[in-house]
Design a protein around this motif. Structure first.
Motif, mmCIF file in Angstrom:
data_model
loop_
_atom_site.group_PDB
_atom_site.id
_atom_site.type_symbol
_atom_site.label_atom_id
_atom_site.label_comp_id
_atom_site.label_asym_id
_atom_site.label_seq_id
_atom_site.Cartn_x
_atom_site.Cartn_y
_atom_site.Cartn_z
ATOM 1 N N MET A 6 -22.260 -36.413 58.933
ATOM 2 C CA MET A 6 -22.378 -36.118 57.518
ATOM 3 C C MET A 6 -22.348 -34.608 57.326
ATOM 4 O O MET A 6 -22.917 -33.861 58.095
ATOM 5 N N GLN A 7 -21.677 -34.186 56.296
ATOM 6 C CA GLN A 7 -21.605 -32.761 55.984
ATOM 7 C C GLN A 7 -22.814 -32.392 55.137
ATOM 8 O O GLN A 7 -23.089 -33.019 54.130
ATOM 9 N N ASN A 8 -23.532 -31.377 55.553
ATOM 10 C CA ASN A 8 -24.676 -30.888 54.794
ATOM 11 C C ASN A 8 -24.166 -29.880 53.774
ATOM 12 O O ASN A 8 -23.603 -28.856 54.137
ATOM 13 N N ASP A 9 -24.362 -30.174 52.501
ATOM 14 C CA ASP A 9 -23.918 -29.237 51.471
ATOM 15 C C ASP A 9 -25.019 -28.244 51.101
ATOM 16 O O ASP A 9 -24.838 -27.421 50.222
ATOM 17 N N HIS A 10 -26.160 -28.323 51.778
ATOM 18 C CA HIS A 10 -27.288 -27.394 51.602
ATOM 19 C C HIS A 10 -27.801 -27.366 50.161
ATOM 20 O O HIS A 10 -28.361 -26.375 49.718
ATOM 21 N N GLY A 11 -27.589 -28.475 49.450
ATOM 22 C CA GLY A 11 -28.057 -28.568 48.070
ATOM 23 C C GLY A 11 -27.161 -27.859 47.070
ATOM 24 O O GLY A 11 -27.499 -27.746 45.899
ATOM 25 N N ILE A 12 -26.000 -27.396 47.513
ATOM 26 C CA ILE A 12 -25.092 -26.638 46.651
ATOM 27 C C ILE A 12 -23.886 -27.508 46.342
ATOM 28 O O ILE A 12 -23.142 -27.905 47.239
ATOM 29 N N SER A 13 -23.693 -27.806 45.070
ATOM 30 C CA SER A 13 -22.589 -28.678 44.669
ATOM 31 C C SER A 13 -21.261 -27.925 44.732
ATOM 32 O O SER A 13 -21.224 -26.721 44.964
ATOM 33 N N ASP A 14 -20.180 -28.655 44.471
ATOM 34 C CA ASP A 14 -18.848 -28.052 44.488
ATOM 35 C C ASP A 14 -18.617 -27.134 43.289
ATOM 36 O O ASP A 14 -17.589 -26.487 43.196
ATOM 37 N N GLY A 15 -19.539 -27.075 42.391
ATOM 38 C CA GLY A 15 -19.461 -26.121 41.294
ATOM 39 C C GLY A 15 -18.691 -26.611 40.090
ATOM 40 O O GLY A 15 -18.021 -27.639 40.106
ATOM 41 N N LYS A 16 -18.808 -25.837 39.048
ATOM 42 C CA LYS A 16 -18.100 -26.091 37.798
ATOM 43 C C LYS A 16 -16.803 -25.284 37.846
ATOM 44 O O LYS A 16 -16.822 -24.069 38.052
ATOM 45 N N LEU A 27 -14.906 -20.805 40.341
ATOM 46 C CA LEU A 27 -15.988 -21.756 40.171
ATOM 47 C C LEU A 27 -17.261 -21.047 39.754
ATOM 48 O O LEU A 27 -17.460 -19.867 40.056
ATOM 49 N N GLU A 28 -18.139 -21.786 39.110
ATOM 50 C CA GLU A 28 -19.496 -21.313 38.856
ATOM 51 C C GLU A 28 -20.422 -22.207 39.671
ATOM 52 O O GLU A 28 -20.331 -23.436 39.602
ATOM 53 N N LEU A 29 -21.277 -21.581 40.471
ATOM 54 C CA LEU A 29 -22.174 -22.302 41.372
ATOM 55 C C LEU A 29 -23.610 -21.878 41.135
ATOM 56 O O LEU A 29 -23.875 -20.709 40.859
ATOM 57 N N VAL A 30 -24.520 -22.810 41.307
ATOM 58 C CA VAL A 30 -25.941 -22.501 41.277
ATOM 59 C C VAL A 30 -26.465 -22.601 42.709
ATOM 60 O O VAL A 30 -26.197 -23.580 43.405
ATOM 61 N N ILE A 31 -27.188 -21.584 43.138
ATOM 62 C CA ILE A 31 -27.810 -21.603 44.458
ATOM 63 C C ILE A 31 -29.255 -22.053 44.249
ATOM 64 O O ILE A 31 -30.111 -21.266 43.852
ATOM 65 N N ARG A 59 -16.323 -24.120 53.030
ATOM 66 C CA ARG A 59 -16.392 -25.542 52.633
ATOM 67 C C ARG A 59 -15.597 -25.777 51.353
ATOM 68 O O ARG A 59 -14.822 -26.717 51.246
ATOM 69 N N LEU A 60 -15.770 -24.886 50.376
ATOM 70 C CA LEU A 60 -15.066 -25.051 49.111
ATOM 71 C C LEU A 60 -13.572 -24.763 49.251
ATOM 72 O O LEU A 60 -12.754 -25.409 48.593
ATOM 73 N N ALA A 61 -13.200 -23.825 50.106
ATOM 74 C CA ALA A 61 -11.780 -23.559 50.346
ATOM 75 C C ALA A 61 -11.113 -24.793 50.960
ATOM 76 O O ALA A 61 -9.987 -25.155 50.581
ATOM 77 N N ARG A 62 -11.799 -25.451 51.884
ATOM 78 C CA ARG A 62 -11.255 -26.694 52.459
ATOM 79 C C ARG A 62 -11.087 -27.747 51.370
ATOM 80 O O ARG A 62 -10.072 -28.436 51.306
ATOM 81 N N SER A 63 -12.078 -27.858 50.523
ATOM 82 C CA SER A 63 -12.069 -28.871 49.477
ATOM 83 C C SER A 63 -10.962 -28.623 48.438
ATOM 84 O O SER A 63 -10.227 -29.535 48.082
ATOM 85 N N TYR A 64 -10.841 -27.400 47.954
ATOM 86 C CA TYR A 64 -9.903 -27.104 46.867
ATOM 87 C C TYR A 64 -8.483 -26.805 47.341
ATOM 88 O O TYR A 64 -7.533 -27.040 46.605
ATOM 89 N N PHE A 65 -8.319 -26.278 48.564
ATOM 90 C CA PHE A 65 -6.981 -25.934 49.049
ATOM 91 C C PHE A 65 -6.476 -26.864 50.146
ATOM 92 O O PHE A 65 -5.370 -26.695 50.640
#
Length: 127
Positions: A6-16, A27-31, A59-65
């Motif tokens: 399982m990938q741990n996202d450390h409580g940080i979503s993929d953002g708006k 993106l806009e992210l909340v830490i 992680r987000l670069a993998r997801s979006y690109f």
């Protein structure tokens, strides 16, 4: 039976998503204060470690690109200001297939001109 890791996202979503095209995403992210990135990292003065910032970006670069897992080369990284729990960030990532690289910039979503980190790296699929 093998259970997939399982990938741990450390409580940080993929953002708006603020803006997205084939080779650019903003993106806009909340830490969140409860992110495990803060566990044991300066307990009296919590901040998001550089390795945490880079983990979020990759992680987000993998997801979006659609990049492959892993980094083949870190060309440059600069960390300008500390990121504290509860921060709201703007992440801009750009895929440059000609240079086979992703550039990124993390800035404050509420304070114009406040830069946290920048960098450029290569990963499988960036070509």
């Amino acid at each position: 039976m093998k259970v997939p890791a399982m990938q741990n996202d450390h409580g940080i979503s993929d953002g708006k998503v603020l803006h997205q095209s084939e080779d650019l995403v903003e993106l806009e992210l909340v830490i969140p204060e409860g992110s495990d990135f803060f566990d044991g990292h300066f307990p009296q003065f919590k901040l998001l470690p550089a390795v945490g910032q880079f983990e979020i970006v990759t992680r987000l670069a993998r997801s979006y690109f659609g990049l492959g897992k892993g980094i083949t080369h870190i060309r440059r990284m600069k960390f300008a200001s500390p990121i504290f729990p509860g921060s709201i960030l703007r992440l801009k990532m750009e895929l440059n297939k000609g240079k086979k690289a992703v550039t990124f910039e993390i800035s404050d979503a509420n304070e114009q001109g406040k830069l946290y980190s920048t960098g450029i790296f290569s990963a499988p699929g960036a070509e």
